[in-house]
Design a protein around this motif. Sequence first.
Motif, PDB file in Angstrom:
ATOM      1  N   ILE A   1       0.839  -0.751  -0.425  1.00 33.31           N
ATOM      2  CA  ILE A   1      -0.297  -0.245   0.583  1.00 33.31           C
ATOM      3  C   ILE A   1       1.061   1.348   0.157  1.00 33.31           C
ATOM      4  N   PHE A   2       1.717   1.201   0.491  1.00 32.75           N
ATOM      5  CA  PHE A   2       2.839   1.849   0.992  1.00 32.75           C
ATOM      6  C   PHE A   2       4.005   2.477  -0.046  1.00 32.75           C
ATOM      7  N   MET A   3       3.936   1.450  -1.017  1.00 32.12           N
ATOM      8  CA  MET A   3       4.598   1.561  -2.455  1.00 32.12           C
ATOM      9  C   MET A   3       3.917   2.326  -3.189  1.00 32.12           C
ATOM     10  N   ASP A   4       2.622   2.015  -3.329  1.00 29.21           N
ATOM     11  CA  ASP A   4       1.492   2.618  -4.298  1.00 29.21           C
ATOM     12  C   ASP A   4       1.303   3.336  -4.673  1.00 29.21           C
TER      13      ASP A   4
ATOM     14  N   MET B   1      -3.159  11.417   0.416  1.00 35.14           N
ATOM     15  CA  MET B   1      -3.535  10.496   0.401  1.00 35.14           C
ATOM     16  C   MET B   1      -3.079   9.737   1.431  1.00 35.14           C
ATOM     17  N   MET B   2      -2.117  10.886   2.451  1.00 35.77           N
ATOM     18  CA  MET B   2      -1.748   9.925   4.026  1.00 35.77           C
ATOM     19  C   MET B   2      -2.858   9.192   4.558  1.00 35.77           C
ATOM     20  N   GLY B   3      -4.486  10.019   4.467  1.00 39.40           N
ATOM     21  CA  GLY B   3      -5.435   9.733   4.790  1.00 39.40           C
ATOM     22  C   GLY B   3      -5.564   7.892   4.318  1.00 39.40           C
ATOM     23  N   THR B   4      -5.652   8.241   3.127  1.00 42.56           N
ATOM     24  CA  THR B   4      -5.770   6.893   2.058  1.00 42.56           C
ATOM     25  C   THR B   4      -5.140   5.932   2.508  1.00 42.56           C
ATOM     26  N   TYR B   5      -3.809   6.238   2.603  1.00 44.88           N
ATOM     27  CA  TYR B   5      -2.776   4.803   2.754  1.00 44.88           C
ATOM     28  C   TYR B   5      -3.514   4.468   4.209  1.00 44.88           C
ATOM     29  N   LEU B   6      -3.827   5.653   5.514  1.00 47.38           N
ATOM     30  CA  LEU B   6      -4.033   4.809   6.624  1.00 47.38           C
ATOM     31  C   LEU B   6      -5.021   4.604   6.787  1.00 47.38           C
ATOM     32  N   GLU B   7      -6.324   4.666   5.987  1.00 48.47           N
ATOM     33  CA  GLU B   7      -7.792   3.821   5.223  1.00 48.47           C
ATOM     34  C   GLU B   7      -7.004   2.281   4.756  1.00 48.47           C
ATOM     35  N   GLN B   8      -6.248   2.483   4.522  1.00 45.81           N
ATOM     36  CA  GLN B   8      -5.798   0.974   3.634  1.00 45.81           C
ATOM     37  C   GLN B   8      -5.776   0.340   4.489  1.00 45.81           C
ATOM     38  N   SER B   9      -4.420   0.493   5.317  1.00 44.10           N
ATOM     39  CA  SER B   9      -3.086  -0.105   6.114  1.00 44.10           C
ATOM     40  C   SER B   9      -4.522  -0.504   7.103  1.00 44.10           C
TER      41      SER B   9
END
Length: 180
Positions: free
Chosen positions: A111-114, A146-154
């Motif tokens: 997810i972070f790489m994406d 973008m960080m919000g999206t990352y946190l949600e995916q995490s």
Amino acid sequence: MATKSKTEAAGARGVRVIKKYPNRRLYDTDTSSYITLAEVKALVMGNESFVVRDAKTNEDLTRSILLQIILEEETAGAPIFTEQVLANIIRFYGHAMQDFMGSYLEKNIQIFMDLQQKMAEQGGGGLNPEAWKQFMNLQSPMMQGMMGTYLEQSRTAFTQMQEQMQKNSEQMLAALGLKR
């Protein structure tokens, strides 16, 4: 009809084959030359598929070579992992949660790489490390989004891990004749 060895089969699939000899030297079968660990790291950085095989036994040594690269990187400068993170990772070995943790870490890193790829695309792709640092320090709406999206995916990956654990527990209890 002759059968292909695993090394030949890997080469036929387009996966670069590197042989490791007892003298610890690495031999790249694509270039027919010896290569260094730094050159293997360059293959990783270039997203090139490869496999490292023991020249004598044909055992897959790819993981151990990747771990060796990580060890060199961790001891060479600014490490990614703190002692606490390493200790916590070690604690998962042999624990019932080991498989889940590996899966969770893998999903989060992907997810972070994406996210990093999306940022590169939106930032023109040509950001050097210093520009990345400045960009990451910005409190721009794009960065926050973008960080919000990352946190949600995490969070989603963690929820999936919990659901899988619950499902496995229920299956185990059912197999033992116990119901929840």
